[in-house]
Scaffold this active site. Structure first.
Site, PDB file in Angstrom:
ATOM      1  N   CYS A  41      27.196  57.114  -4.152  1.00  0.00           N
ATOM      2  CA  CYS A  41      25.996  57.404  -3.366  1.00  0.00           C
ATOM      3  C   CYS A  41      24.750  57.243  -4.235  1.00  0.00           C
ATOM      4  CB  CYS A  41      26.084  58.834  -2.828  1.00  0.00           C
ATOM      5  SG  CYS A  41      24.623  59.352  -1.897  1.00  0.00           S
TER       6      CYS A  41
ATOM      7  N   HIS B 236      37.054  58.487  16.232  1.00  0.00           N
ATOM      8  CA  HIS B 236      37.438  58.271  14.833  1.00  0.00           C
ATOM      9  C   HIS B 236      36.353  57.570  14.026  1.00  0.00           C
ATOM     10  CE1 HIS B 236      41.958  58.652  16.070  1.00  0.00           C
ATOM     11  NE2 HIS B 236      41.361  59.811  15.946  1.00  0.00           N
TER      12      HIS B 236
ATOM     13  N   ALA C 228      44.101  50.894  19.108  1.00  0.00           N
ATOM     14  CA  ALA C 228      44.022  49.656  18.332  1.00  0.00           C
ATOM     15  C   ALA C 228      44.570  48.447  19.088  1.00  0.00           C
ATOM     16  CB  ALA C 228      44.788  49.847  17.027  1.00  0.00           C
TER      17      ALA C 228
ATOM     18  N   CYS D  90      28.435  59.339   2.504  1.00  0.00           N
ATOM     19  CA  CYS D  90      28.693  59.999   1.225  1.00  0.00           C
ATOM     20  C   CYS D  90      29.479  61.277   1.497  1.00  0.00           C
ATOM     21  CB  CYS D  90      27.390  60.314   0.507  1.00  0.00           C
ATOM     22  SG  CYS D  90      27.679  61.359  -0.954  1.00  0.00           S
TER      23      CYS D  90
ATOM     24  N   ASP E  45      35.936  49.674  15.390  1.00  0.00           N
ATOM     25  CA  ASP E  45      35.429  48.313  15.202  1.00  0.00           C
ATOM     26  C   ASP E  45      34.154  48.008  15.983  1.00  0.00           C
ATOM     27  OD1 ASP E  45      36.399  47.909  17.859  1.00  0.00           O
ATOM     28  OD2 ASP E  45      38.317  47.137  17.122  1.00  0.00           O
TER      29      ASP E  45
ATOM     30  N   CYS F 114      23.121  61.014  -4.652  1.00  0.00           N
ATOM     31  CA  CYS F 114      23.743  62.135  -5.374  1.00  0.00           C
ATOM     32  C   CYS F 114      24.911  61.717  -6.250  1.00  0.00           C
ATOM     33  CB  CYS F 114      24.184  63.212  -4.374  1.00  0.00           C
ATOM     34  SG  CYS F 114      25.679  62.775  -3.465  1.00  0.00           S
TER      35      CYS F 114
ATOM     36  N   ASN G 124      50.296  49.384  27.945  1.00  0.00           N
ATOM     37  CA  ASN G 124      50.673  49.139  26.552  1.00  0.00           C
ATOM     38  C   ASN G 124      51.884  48.213  26.522  1.00  0.00           C
ATOM     39  OD1 ASN G 124      49.793  49.920  23.884  1.00  0.00           O
ATOM     40  ND2 ASN G 124      51.788  50.877  23.593  1.00  0.00           N
TER      41      ASN G 124
ATOM     42  N   GLN H  38      39.610  55.280  20.083  1.00  0.00           N
ATOM     43  CA  GLN H  38      40.098  55.621  18.744  1.00  0.00           C
ATOM     44  C   GLN H  38      39.711  54.511  17.773  1.00  0.00           C
ATOM     45  OE1 GLN H  38      44.317  57.373  18.970  1.00  0.00           O
ATOM     46  NE2 GLN H  38      44.178  56.186  20.832  1.00  0.00           N
TER      47      GLN H  38
ATOM     48  N   ILE I 288      47.689  43.527  27.328  1.00  0.00           N
ATOM     49  CA  ILE I 288      46.440  44.119  27.806  1.00  0.00           C
ATOM     50  C   ILE I 288      45.496  43.042  28.355  1.00  0.00           C
ATOM     51  CG2 ILE I 288      44.327  45.313  27.023  1.00  0.00           C
ATOM     52  CD1 ILE I 288      46.225  46.679  24.899  1.00  0.00           C
TER      53      ILE I 288
HETATM   54  P1  NAD Z   1      48.591  52.144  17.176  1.00  0.00           P
HETATM   55  O1  NAD Z   1      48.513  51.136  16.078  1.00  0.00           O
HETATM   56  O2  NAD Z   1      49.315  53.416  16.914  1.00  0.00           O
HETATM   57  O3  NAD Z   1      49.251  51.508  18.491  1.00  0.00           O
HETATM   58  C1  NAD Z   1      48.769  50.350  19.094  1.00  0.00           C
HETATM   59  C2  NAD Z   1      49.661  50.063  20.312  1.00  0.00           C
HETATM   60  O4  NAD Z   1      49.116  48.940  21.004  1.00  0.00           O
HETATM   61  C3  NAD Z   1      51.109  49.706  19.949  1.00  0.00           C
HETATM   62  O5  NAD Z   1      52.000  50.447  20.760  1.00  0.00           O
HETATM   63  C4  NAD Z   1      51.207  48.202  20.256  1.00  0.00           C
HETATM   64  O6  NAD Z   1      52.481  47.796  20.689  1.00  0.00           O
HETATM   65  C5  NAD Z   1      50.175  48.055  21.345  1.00  0.00           C
HETATM   66  N1  NAD Z   1      49.583  46.707  21.438  1.00  0.00           N
HETATM   67  C6  NAD Z   1      49.084  45.956  20.428  1.00  0.00           C
HETATM   68  N2  NAD Z   1      48.542  44.811  20.904  1.00  0.00           N
HETATM   69  C7  NAD Z   1      48.750  44.827  22.260  1.00  0.00           C
HETATM   70  C8  NAD Z   1      48.425  43.926  23.315  1.00  0.00           C
HETATM   71  N3  NAD Z   1      47.751  42.775  23.085  1.00  0.00           N
HETATM   72  N4  NAD Z   1      48.793  44.258  24.585  1.00  0.00           N
HETATM   73  C9  NAD Z   1      49.457  45.420  24.837  1.00  0.00           C
HETATM   74  N5  NAD Z   1      49.762  46.324  23.862  1.00  0.00           N
HETATM   75  C10 NAD Z   1      49.412  46.033  22.591  1.00  0.00           C
HETATM   76  O7  NAD Z   1      47.116  52.385  17.651  1.00  0.00           O
HETATM   77  P2  NAD Z   1      46.374  53.737  17.938  1.00  0.00           P
HETATM   78  O8  NAD Z   1      47.166  54.556  18.913  1.00  0.00           O
HETATM   79  O9  NAD Z   1      44.978  53.384  18.276  1.00  0.00           O
HETATM   80  O10 NAD Z   1      46.370  54.501  16.527  1.00  0.00           O
HETATM   81  C11 NAD Z   1      45.952  53.878  15.360  1.00  0.00           C
HETATM   82  C12 NAD Z   1      44.787  54.586  14.702  1.00  0.00           C
HETATM   83  O11 NAD Z   1      44.268  53.707  13.737  1.00  0.00           O
HETATM   84  C13 NAD Z   1      43.670  54.830  15.668  1.00  0.00           C
HETATM   85  O12 NAD Z   1      43.473  56.182  15.711  1.00  0.00           O
HETATM   86  C14 NAD Z   1      42.465  54.075  15.132  1.00  0.00           C
HETATM   87  O13 NAD Z   1      41.516  55.006  14.649  1.00  0.00           O
HETATM   88  C15 NAD Z   1      42.913  53.322  13.947  1.00  0.00           C
HETATM   89  N6  NAD Z   1      42.859  51.833  14.045  1.00  0.00           N
HETATM   90  C16 NAD Z   1      41.779  51.222  14.612  1.00  0.00           C
HETATM   91  C17 NAD Z   1      41.719  49.839  14.684  1.00  0.00           C
HETATM   92  C18 NAD Z   1      40.512  49.191  15.333  1.00  0.00           C
HETATM   93  O14 NAD Z   1      39.431  49.778  15.306  1.00  0.00           O
HETATM   94  N7  NAD Z   1      40.648  48.012  15.934  1.00  0.00           N
HETATM   95  C19 NAD Z   1      42.757  49.069  14.180  1.00  0.00           C
HETATM   96  C20 NAD Z   1      43.859  49.723  13.583  1.00  0.00           C
HETATM   97  C21 NAD Z   1      43.900  51.114  13.536  1.00  0.00           C
END
Ligand code: NAD
Length: 255
Positions: A159, A126, A27, A134, A109, A162, A225, A106, A243
């Site tokens: 749905c 994910h 995320a 459904c 979006d 169904c 990270n 993961q 990032i």
């Molecule tokens: P997480 O929320 O557990 O961790 C995100 C990590 O990214 C954190 O450690 C945070 O400090 C770091 N971070 C955030 N912005 C940053 C940046 N700009 N630069 C550097 N680091 C940054 O995320 P995860 O491990 O992906 O787990 C969350 C679960 O929730 C995932 O499995 C996912 O399916 C879902 N999720 C997805 C989205 C999306 O699709 N954008 C958003 C939220 C949650």
């Protein structure tokens, strides 16, 4: 200054000599696009731990109130207006250089595909919020069709075939992953010569296993990270910071 850039230069050299880079994203790569993460300092669950209940499949199926809240959250999700950022673009640049073996995400979006990565290379472990499904018969719908119904007043749409419970086509907590999808993620991880884990706490399993699988198969592991992750001990290099700055810096062609 020179000392600060040393890890970046080292990773950039590894990128240049790699042939099968696998990127695992979480995320954190989408926060610069306006989509909050779950566990970061500004994360949805850090700010409101009760929100985690919404993501649990048993609660969702058992409680219409939770489904109504979840549909309102989907309707107003920042994802619908989000645009890819420099982090997503850097991974597109890797693909254009012919270095990207696979992109395991993961995220739900689809910003990687919107940024320009080939859908065949993106492994969504994910699922995606851009589809609804459904729970009873498995029918899939474009998400916008169901959100249209919510907007028109159905607060817990069922749905059309169904009458079953609808949800986004994402993996909720307590829900099994799609075996073919997670198997493919582990297979590509075992083929990597360089693994970049980007924007994930590496606490969600089995997705996070991409890291040890790649490591055991001999890949170099780089974790990018803002804060410590659950797998920092496996990293050959840890790049701690933003990032949007670090990823473009390591993928830019050194030559
Ligand atoms: P997480 O929320 O557990 O961790 C995100 C990590 O990214 C954190 O450690 C945070 O400090 C770091 N971070 C955030 N912005 C940053 C940046 N700009 N630069 C550097 N680091 C940054 O995320 P995860 O491990 O992906 O787990 C969350 C679960 O929730 C995932 O499995 C996912 O399916 C879902 N999720 C997805 C989205 C999306 O699709 N954008 C958003 C939220 C949650």
């Amino acid at each position: 200054m020179t000392t600060d850039n040393q890890p970046i230069d080292r990773v950039r050299a590894w990128v240049d000599e790699s042939r099968r880079i696998v990127v695992l994203t979480g995320a954190g790569i989408s926060t610069d696009s306006g989509i909050p993460d779950f566990r970061g300092p500004q994360g949805v669950w850090t700010r409101n731990p009760a929100a985690e209940r919404l993501a649990t499949i048993d609660n969702y199926l058992a409680d219409p109130e939770i489904r109504r809240t979840a549909w309102q959250n989907r309707l107003h999700s920042p994802a619908w207006h989000a645009r890819p950022n420099r982090g997503h673009e850097a991974i597109v640049a890797l693909e254009r250089r012919g270095l990207l073996h696979a992109l395991v995400t993961q995220n739900i979006d689809e910003l990687h595909q919107i940024a320009g990565n080939s859908p065949e290379l993106v492994i969504e472990v994910h699922g995606t919020i851009r589809r609804a499904m459904c729970w009873s018969c498995g029918r899939r719908y474009p998400m916008h069709e169901i959100l249209e119904r919510v907007r028109a007043g159905e607060d817990d749409p069922a749905c059309s075939d169904c009458g079953g419970i609808l949800k986004s086509d994402t993996i909720s907590f307590g829900q099994a992953l799609v075996p073919q999808v997670i198997d493919r993620a582990m297979r590509v991880a075992a083929q990597a010569d360089l693994l970049l884990a980007v924007g994930s706490t590496l606490q969600v399993f089995p997705a996070a296993n991409v890291v040890p699988v790649a490591k055991e198969a001999g890949a170099r592991v780089v974790i990018i990270n803002a804060e410590a992750t659950g797998m920092d001990d496996l990293a050959d290099v840890l790049l701690t910071g933003a990032i949007g700055e670090l990823l473009p810096a390591i993928v830019s062609d050194a030559t």
